[in-house]
Design a protein around this motif. Sequence first.
Motif, PDB file in Angstrom:
ATOM      1  N   LEU A 170      16.727  23.876 -27.706  1.00 27.53           N
ATOM      2  CA  LEU A 170      17.208  25.241 -27.499  1.00 27.53           C
ATOM      3  C   LEU A 170      18.563  25.123 -26.830  1.00 27.53           C
ATOM      4  CD1 LEU A 170      16.864  28.338 -27.454  1.00 27.53           C
ATOM      5  CD2 LEU A 170      15.782  28.074 -25.207  1.00 27.53           C
ATOM      6  N   ILE A 171      19.607  25.434 -27.572  1.00 29.24           N
ATOM      7  CA  ILE A 171      20.966  25.339 -27.035  1.00 29.24           C
ATOM      8  C   ILE A 171      21.512  26.752 -26.936  1.00 29.24           C
ATOM      9  CG2 ILE A 171      23.279  24.416 -27.356  1.00 29.24           C
ATOM     10  CD1 ILE A 171      21.941  22.083 -28.860  1.00 29.24           C
ATOM     11  N   CYS A 172      21.835  27.155 -25.706  1.00 25.02           N
ATOM     12  CA  CYS A 172      22.286  28.519 -25.437  1.00 25.02           C
ATOM     13  C   CYS A 172      23.725  28.545 -24.968  1.00 25.02           C
ATOM     14  CB  CYS A 172      21.432  29.151 -24.339  1.00 25.02           C
ATOM     15  SG  CYS A 172      19.707  29.330 -24.765  1.00 25.02           S
ATOM     16  N   GLY A 173      24.435  29.557 -25.413  1.00 23.62           N
ATOM     17  CA  GLY A 173      25.735  29.844 -24.842  1.00 23.62           C
ATOM     18  C   GLY A 173      25.536  30.616 -23.547  1.00 23.62           C
ATOM     19  N   ILE A 174      26.388  30.336 -22.577  1.00 23.49           N
ATOM     20  CA  ILE A 174      26.396  31.092 -21.323  1.00 23.49           C
ATOM     21  C   ILE A 174      27.549  32.083 -21.439  1.00 23.49           C
ATOM     22  CG2 ILE A 174      26.655  30.990 -18.814  1.00 23.49           C
ATOM     23  CD1 ILE A 174      25.826  27.989 -19.052  1.00 23.49           C
ATOM     24  N   HIS A 175      27.246  33.359 -21.223  1.00 29.54           N
ATOM     25  CA  HIS A 175      28.250  34.411 -21.417  1.00 29.54           C
ATOM     26  C   HIS A 175      28.505  35.152 -20.108  1.00 29.54           C
ATOM     27  CE1 HIS A 175      27.746  33.785 -25.731  1.00 29.54           C
ATOM     28  NE2 HIS A 175      26.446  33.726 -25.462  1.00 29.54           N
ATOM     29  N   VAL A 187      23.980  25.778 -21.843  1.00 27.69           N
ATOM     30  CA  VAL A 187      22.831  25.230 -21.133  1.00 27.69           C
ATOM     31  C   VAL A 187      21.761  25.034 -22.193  1.00 27.69           C
ATOM     32  CG1 VAL A 187      21.919  27.512 -20.464  1.00 27.69           C
ATOM     33  CG2 VAL A 187      21.295  25.477 -19.129  1.00 27.69           C
ATOM     34  N   SER A 188      21.055  23.924 -22.115  1.00 22.22           N
ATOM     35  CA  SER A 188      20.169  23.625 -23.237  1.00 22.22           C
ATOM     36  C   SER A 188      18.965  22.784 -22.839  1.00 22.22           C
ATOM     37  CB  SER A 188      20.948  22.887 -24.324  1.00 22.22           C
ATOM     38  OG  SER A 188      21.540  21.715 -23.806  1.00 22.22           O
ATOM     39  N   LEU A 194      16.870  19.034 -19.676  1.00 23.16           N
ATOM     40  CA  LEU A 194      17.849  20.102 -19.492  1.00 23.16           C
ATOM     41  C   LEU A 194      19.249  19.513 -19.404  1.00 23.16           C
ATOM     42  CD1 LEU A 194      18.143  23.208 -18.907  1.00 23.16           C
ATOM     43  CD2 LEU A 194      18.012  22.616 -16.487  1.00 23.16           C
ATOM     44  N   GLY A 195      20.175  20.091 -20.147  1.00 19.68           N
ATOM     45  CA  GLY A 195      21.570  19.682 -20.086  1.00 19.68           C
ATOM     46  C   GLY A 195      22.458  20.901 -19.955  1.00 19.68           C
TER      47      GLY A 195
END
Length: 183
Positions: free
Chosen positions: A67-72, A85-86, A99-100
Amino acid sequence: MFFHSINKTLSLSLLHPHMAPELFRLVDDNRAYLSQWLGWVVHTTSPADSAGFIRQSLHDHAEGRRLICGIHDHQQGRARLVGTVSFNEIMPATGRASLGYWLGARWQGRGLMTQACQAMVQLAFEHYDLQKVQISAATGNTRSRAICERLGARLEGVVTRAESVNGVVHDHAVYGLARDNHP
């Protein structure tokens, strides 16, 4: 599509192909800093590379592997991509996720990454029903290690000669957050 509002000014969302140019610009603007710690940066040379990464991350998400998310950041009237964050790896068989994270230098020092990581840890325990979140950070990456400590992660050990990034060999501090010990 995954979207998680952390507060009025910060959210997480699944990366989407239309974000590729913005993701590439963010990486390119922070290339010198990120290249110290992340080996993939040198291979990100165009928006097409970011688009390929996003396509692969969506495929991996659909298969339950990452699960790779953009931080906005939602200040100044629009959502701006400021980092990612992923869960670089989700391992249901062992009840663990790794977690990375990385954040553009301009947005560091404001607590954004700590908040984003807290949201991901909560997601790991409540949505994915995992038992542990593990974080591995180069021993010399004091900012990343400070996030681990703010999260309440326990230092489980150091793996020597864990990774070579652009010709520099790093030892990794390995941190763990157990569901049983998390508030």
